[in-house]
Design a protein around this motif. Sequence first.
Motif, PDB file in Angstrom:
ATOM      1  N   ASP A  14       2.344  12.622   0.492  1.00  0.00           N
ATOM      2  CA  ASP A  14       3.010  11.968   1.629  1.00  0.00           C
ATOM      3  C   ASP A  14       2.517  10.538   1.821  1.00  0.00           C
ATOM      4  OD1 ASP A  14       4.260  14.401   1.984  1.00  0.00           O
ATOM      5  OD2 ASP A  14       2.785  15.097   3.448  1.00  0.00           O
ATOM      6  N   GLY A  15       2.368   9.824   0.725  1.00  0.00           N
ATOM      7  CA  GLY A  15       1.983   8.416   0.808  1.00  0.00           C
ATOM      8  C   GLY A  15       0.486   8.186   0.856  1.00  0.00           C
ATOM      9  N   MET A  16      -0.304   9.267   0.840  1.00  0.00           N
ATOM     10  CA  MET A  16      -1.754   9.081   0.879  1.00  0.00           C
ATOM     11  C   MET A  16      -2.365   9.417  -0.480  1.00  0.00           C
ATOM     12  SD  MET A  16      -4.618  10.762   3.352  1.00  0.00           S
ATOM     13  CE  MET A  16      -4.169  12.431   2.955  1.00  0.00           C
ATOM     14  N   ARG A  44      -0.685   4.231   9.834  1.00  0.00           N
ATOM     15  CA  ARG A  44      -1.412   3.865  11.062  1.00  0.00           C
ATOM     16  C   ARG A  44      -2.784   3.238  10.758  1.00  0.00           C
ATOM     17  NH1 ARG A  44      -1.619   8.850  13.849  1.00  0.00           N
ATOM     18  NH2 ARG A  44       0.644   8.738  13.894  1.00  0.00           N
ATOM     19  N   PRO A  45      -3.663   3.952  10.029  1.00  0.00           N
ATOM     20  CA  PRO A  45      -4.962   3.305   9.756  1.00  0.00           C
ATOM     21  C   PRO A  45      -4.843   2.042   8.907  1.00  0.00           C
ATOM     22  CG  PRO A  45      -4.786   5.436   8.611  1.00  0.00           C
ATOM     23  CD  PRO A  45      -3.628   5.337   9.542  1.00  0.00           C
ATOM     24  N   GLY A  58       3.334  12.625   7.677  1.00  0.00           N
ATOM     25  CA  GLY A  58       2.230  12.284   6.783  1.00  0.00           C
ATOM     26  C   GLY A  58       2.189  10.791   6.500  1.00  0.00           C
ATOM     27  N   ASN A  59       3.328  10.217   6.184  1.00  0.00           N
ATOM     28  CA  ASN A  59       3.368   8.782   5.910  1.00  0.00           C
ATOM     29  C   ASN A  59       2.966   7.973   7.146  1.00  0.00           C
ATOM     30  OD1 ASN A  59       4.589   7.728   3.132  1.00  0.00           O
ATOM     31  ND2 ASN A  59       5.449   9.749   3.560  1.00  0.00           N
ATOM     32  N   THR A  97       7.476  16.871   7.779  1.00  0.00           N
ATOM     33  CA  THR A  97       6.074  16.820   7.367  1.00  0.00           C
ATOM     34  C   THR A  97       5.799  15.526   6.595  1.00  0.00           C
ATOM     35  OG1 THR A  97       6.200  19.203   7.113  1.00  0.00           O
ATOM     36  CG2 THR A  97       4.256  18.115   6.200  1.00  0.00           C
ATOM     37  N   ILE A  98       6.752  15.173   5.726  1.00  0.00           N
ATOM     38  CA  ILE A  98       6.558  13.984   4.898  1.00  0.00           C
ATOM     39  C   ILE A  98       6.518  12.719   5.761  1.00  0.00           C
ATOM     40  CG2 ILE A  98       7.593  12.577   3.070  1.00  0.00           C
ATOM     41  CD1 ILE A  98       8.759  15.201   1.915  1.00  0.00           C
ATOM     42  N   ASN A 140       0.808  -1.206   0.000  1.00  0.00           N
ATOM     43  CA  ASN A 140       0.000   0.000   0.000  1.00  0.00           C
ATOM     44  C   ASN A 140       0.842   1.256   0.000  1.00  0.00           C
ATOM     45  OD1 ASN A 140      -2.424  -1.433   0.079  1.00  0.00           O
ATOM     46  ND2 ASN A 140      -2.263  -1.696   2.278  1.00  0.00           N
ATOM     47  N   GLN A 141       1.967   1.217   0.694  1.00  0.00           N
ATOM     48  CA  GLN A 141       2.729   2.453   0.871  1.00  0.00           C
ATOM     49  C   GLN A 141       4.072   2.451   0.174  1.00  0.00           C
ATOM     50  OE1 GLN A 141      -0.474   3.614   2.372  1.00  0.00           O
ATOM     51  NE2 GLN A 141       1.206   5.041   2.194  1.00  0.00           N
ATOM     52  N   LYS A 142       4.448   1.332  -0.443  1.00  0.00           N
ATOM     53  CA  LYS A 142       5.747   1.230  -1.138  1.00  0.00           C
ATOM     54  C   LYS A 142       6.902   1.580  -0.192  1.00  0.00           C
ATOM     55  CE  LYS A 142       3.202   1.302  -5.069  1.00  0.00           C
ATOM     56  NZ  LYS A 142       2.515   0.029  -5.234  1.00  0.00           N
ATOM     57  N   TYR A 150      -6.637  15.513   6.159  1.00  0.00           N
ATOM     58  CA  TYR A 150      -5.191  15.686   6.136  1.00  0.00           C
ATOM     59  C   TYR A 150      -4.828  17.139   6.422  1.00  0.00           C
ATOM     60  CZ  TYR A 150      -0.418  14.656   4.907  1.00  0.00           C
ATOM     61  OH  TYR A 150       0.923  14.465   4.959  1.00  0.00           O
ATOM     62  N   ASP A 198      -6.345  -1.358  10.122  1.00  0.00           N
ATOM     63  CA  ASP A 198      -7.223  -2.231   9.327  1.00  0.00           C
ATOM     64  C   ASP A 198      -6.695  -3.659   9.328  1.00  0.00           C
ATOM     65  OD1 ASP A 198      -8.990  -0.291   8.630  1.00  0.00           O
ATOM     66  OD2 ASP A 198      -8.263  -0.007   6.574  1.00  0.00           O
ATOM     67  N   TRP A 201      -0.594  11.005  -4.989  1.00  0.00           N
ATOM     68  CA  TRP A 201      -0.234  10.767  -3.594  1.00  0.00           C
ATOM     69  C   TRP A 201       0.302  12.032  -2.959  1.00  0.00           C
ATOM     70  CZ3 TRP A 201       2.635   5.563  -2.324  1.00  0.00           C
ATOM     71  CH2 TRP A 201       1.868   4.492  -2.779  1.00  0.00           C
ATOM     72  N   ILE A 256       6.996  21.235   0.714  1.00  0.00           N
ATOM     73  CA  ILE A 256       7.252  20.433   1.924  1.00  0.00           C
ATOM     74  C   ILE A 256       6.486  19.123   1.927  1.00  0.00           C
ATOM     75  CG2 ILE A 256       7.860  22.413   3.383  1.00  0.00           C
ATOM     76  CD1 ILE A 256       5.054  21.982   4.689  1.00  0.00           C
ATOM     77  N   ASP A 261       5.325  15.597  -0.190  1.00  0.00           N
ATOM     78  CA  ASP A 261       5.845  14.739  -1.252  1.00  0.00           C
ATOM     79  C   ASP A 261       4.675  14.338  -2.155  1.00  0.00           C
ATOM     80  OD1 ASP A 261       7.571  13.053  -2.651  1.00  0.00           O
ATOM     81  OD2 ASP A 261       7.253  11.382  -1.272  1.00  0.00           O
ATOM     82  N   ASP A 316      -7.849  12.605  12.607  1.00  0.00           N
ATOM     83  CA  ASP A 316      -7.744  11.206  12.216  1.00  0.00           C
ATOM     84  C   ASP A 316      -9.108  10.552  12.044  1.00  0.00           C
ATOM     85  OD1 ASP A 316      -5.011  11.150  12.108  1.00  0.00           O
ATOM     86  OD2 ASP A 316      -4.803  10.751  14.260  1.00  0.00           O
ATOM     87  N   ARG A 358       0.926   8.908   9.365  1.00  0.00           N
ATOM     88  CA  ARG A 358      -0.539   9.039   9.508  1.00  0.00           C
ATOM     89  C   ARG A 358      -1.273   8.118   8.557  1.00  0.00           C
ATOM     90  NH1 ARG A 358      -3.082  14.699   9.220  1.00  0.00           N
ATOM     91  NH2 ARG A 358      -4.917  13.356   9.366  1.00  0.00           N
ATOM     92  N   VAL A 359      -0.652   7.804   7.411  1.00  0.00           N
ATOM     93  CA  VAL A 359      -1.312   6.918   6.465  1.00  0.00           C
ATOM     94  C   VAL A 359      -1.128   5.461   6.872  1.00  0.00           C
ATOM     95  CG1 VAL A 359      -1.549   6.298   4.052  1.00  0.00           C
ATOM     96  CG2 VAL A 359      -0.841   8.595   4.648  1.00  0.00           C
ATOM     97  N   ASN A 373     -12.746   6.363   8.761  1.00  0.00           N
ATOM     98  CA  ASN A 373     -12.720   7.004   7.442  1.00  0.00           C
ATOM     99  C   ASN A 373     -13.521   6.312   6.347  1.00  0.00           C
ATOM    100  OD1 ASN A 373     -10.884   4.920   7.271  1.00  0.00           O
ATOM    101  ND2 ASN A 373      -9.118   6.268   7.463  1.00  0.00           N
TER     102      ASN A 373
END
Lengths: 745, 315
Positions: free
Chosen positions: B143-145, A327-328, A321-322, A317-318, A285-287, B178, A332, B141, B116, B118, B183, A324-325, B80
């Motif tokens: 920051d991976g989302m 975690r859920p 952010g990753n 920040t990056i 999912n996140q590579k 985001y 799951d 994407w 800042i 990605d 969350d 935060r992605v 979510n």
Amino acid sequence: MPDLLLELFSEEIPARMQAKAADDLRRMVTDKLVAEGLVYEGAKAFATPRRLALTVHGIPARQPDLKTERRGPKIGAPDAAVQGFLKATGLTSLDEAKIQKDAKGDFYIALIEKPGRAAIDVVAEILPVIIRTFPWPKSMRWGARSAKSGSLSWVRPLHSIIATFGLETEEPDVVKFSVDGIEAGQTTYGHRFMAPGAISVRRFEDYEAKLKAAKVILDPQARKDIIVEDAKELAFAQGLELVEDQVLVDEVSGLVEWPVVMMGSFEKEFLSIPDEVIRATIRNNQKCFVVRDPKTGKLTNKFVLTANIEAPDGGKTIVAGNERVIRPRLSDAKFFYETDLKTRLEDRLPKFEQIVFHEKLGTQAARIKRIEALAAEIAPLVGADVEKTKRAARLAKADLLTEVVGEFPELQGLMGKYYALAQGEDASVAAASEEHWKPQGPTDRVPTDPVSVAVALADKLDTLVGFWAIDEKPTGSKDPYALRRAALGVVRLIVENELRFSLLVALKAAGRTTARTLASLTFENLRPLIRNVAKQTANAEIAIAVVEGFGNDPARESQRDAIADSIVDGIVDLLAFFADRLKVQLRDQGARHDLVDAVFSLGGQDDLLLVVRRVEALGKFLDSDDGKNLLAGTKRASNILSIEEKKDKRSFDGAPDAALYKLDEEKALAAAIDQVKSEASAAVAKEDFAAAMSAMAKLRPAVDAFFDKVKVNDDDPKVRENRLKLLNEIRAATRAVADFSRIEG
Amino acid sequence: MDALPDHMRPERSFQGFILALQRFWAEQGCVILQPYDMEMGAGTFHPATTLRALGPKPWNAAYVQPSRRPKDGRYGENPNRLQHYYQFQVIMKPSPPNLQDLYLKSLAAIGIDSAIHDIRFVEDDWESPTLGAWGLGWECWCDGMEVSQFTYFQQVAGVECAPVAGELTYGLERLAMYVQGVDRVYDLNFNGREGAEKVTYGDVFLQAEQEYSRHNFEYADTTMLFEQFRMAEEACRKYLAAGWQESKSPGGNSKEHLMALPAYDQCIKASHVFNLLDARGVISVTERQSYIARVRDLAKACGEAWIHTETGRAV
């Protein structure tokens, strides 16, 4: 000599297509150059998410001149022919032609000189064609031009083209061409976010350097090295170890032009999920890469991500952010895993009634029942406990219905094992969930636990017999159900576990279970049809009667016969298919192809292990002097026989008559044949092939002496016939171990 | 950007976030539409995308579309997953050469700075079997989302797109979460106010999620739905048949269509009813394929009708 620089700058190219595209570009351009007489010194292609680039160096500045001769009409030919010749060759008069004599007379010959063109002009012709015919796996149209037919297709919108050609020491020229409104030039663009400005380039060296200054690393290998090295470094700094993953490195390097590797973490509570599930979640999912503790070998709560930018905040920040992605995602996965644990595997089975395995082979439930029945028959043949085997076969596929496997199909089998262990199954039963899928190819591990072996064999044999029965065999390069892999799996399971196993017995058992399914299916298939008829005629009673009556209908009997026939034919054909797989396998291991043929040609070889042993013994024997000479003698006997058989239009079967022997060598050979035959057969019966070969060796001096002293084609036809029969006996005797006529050399 | 009051800033309020996107795309020359007044699974179903993507005439539009995914309901318990959420949809035909840049600027307009964050374009080939549509593009994407879908339509309703339209779809809740740094979707600040004045996404939608999940999974009347599917299919075909007529424009024996839009409404209806039936688990695996094919057939017939209308046909 001049160099060519080409860049095709586009929107983001899918990572999985980049390597092949670079290779295709290099191949297409250089092939075309060579075809145009432009033999170059070297070429290299590169890809990033936004560009394909190619450098070809050492291209001649001009094509070589081409001189050709063209034969014209005979001297004195009609004027029309002469005029045609002049027109076709561009000569102004016949004075410019040579005259050449040959057997048929004197002919005009035109010497045509085609001067080579400047290479840059040839390149300008080649490139647009290559761009328009580029073999992307999927391509698209875009923009206003896509309203017209014939607009350019590319993998994603193509924005600009660089094409320069020239000597190292000079300012290169732009190769003048345009494709669908895009003019080739010498401008490209840097990193999308960090250096988006236009860059003017001249040749490959400054192109690569200027891109690097503009935060683009052109060479995919260089990006991969950075990712792997930096990721290892980051892990090492924390006393941890990167879980290396080449496929992921390949993909990630195709998603960035400027790799920036960073480490993030997740909550420790997620480490209660099996490592493989964490890895699949984070990887697919996140590579991102996962990291383990070298002391325990277990994953830690860290991951490694690769960003495409150097952010002014150092990437905080990056990373956040990753995290935060992820975690859920892990949340799951944990939920899926814990939900799965609440249902016992056997309670999932009824759902398989609703899932079609193959339209003509019924539901997954039917298939699992067949595998269970077949595995129970195979179990005693491979030394497995029957009850455990049945249990294992029943549960082996149940994890396909779990949440985790639904999310991560690559974890099939493994999750089954975890869930089986969690519900207290026997270790062998649990292991079979994972092991019965194996081996998946020529290099995959082969299971050894007898329970796993029995279920793995049953699974694969059921697949093979089923698809053969419905005539869905692999053809050429098409093998959508991976049947070759399944057959190779059977071969490897048997041979590498040294199992004594009659394939025919097992195939017959699979044939019986398959027949039951097919019979019930043809019956079931009629139901909806009849139901429709019933609706239309509003006469349900008649329809139902037809369905019920089908059981005793003679038509159904013949259907049953047809089913049986298709299965029997399938099994016969399958045995040959297994022989082929074994041949491929043995050949890959270095065994001689012809020896495998020589053994299979004996017929009735359904015990693959014995075939392998025989081939091994035969190979050793033929490496010895005795073997080589006996083979030569046997071949000689065969050759003489086939000549004489052809001459007399008959064969020389049957026992020779001892009374007709005139020479000692004949008698000695006859005696040796008798002795060798019985010794070799006895050894073969004991499956001692080495001993059988030693027995064969005893034949050699007698055969040699016979050919030395005895003239086969004696003047007395009776003696001749008898000697030919004796030769036939040599051939027959050697068949105790192999068909020597199939052996080469 | 103009000085916005705090409560209107995209990183403070969900509605401010939507308004910022609308404003940005309005400035790019898009027609800002309101949601289509029918239940649908995605913004792509809106005739402003499905039908307007067909034919040669330029078309630039943006709009919010409530999207119904009956199967994705979680009784309000998942942070979510929602059975009703908002998509923001942009369609530009022909696709402008700088569409990627425009997209990145739109992210900046809602507070996502690509210096800042990605931002990546990751391969994603889009296909809608129910709409007979496909295109190539990416999931975008941050920051991976995954925050948006970016597609160059190649075919819609069985018709080749000429010219190609570019389509952007933003998952609004996810992006806003985001940007706001929450969350749980229900914690989104909807109106940007604080204290007693604050209205959250949960205040607006939590009860609806609970009620509709109950409805979608347990109580939706399947007899009625099967009947509605049949009726929508029949009506669609009826309107399509009735809409054809010989062209009155000079110089042609070509045909034209006068009721493509009402017919297409019935296709949308059938698609949503199918989604409800699917959520109720009353459609088997094999039947599923045949229902999808039936909706696709309607969509294709509507597409065919549309390209024979005033707006859809070649000039």
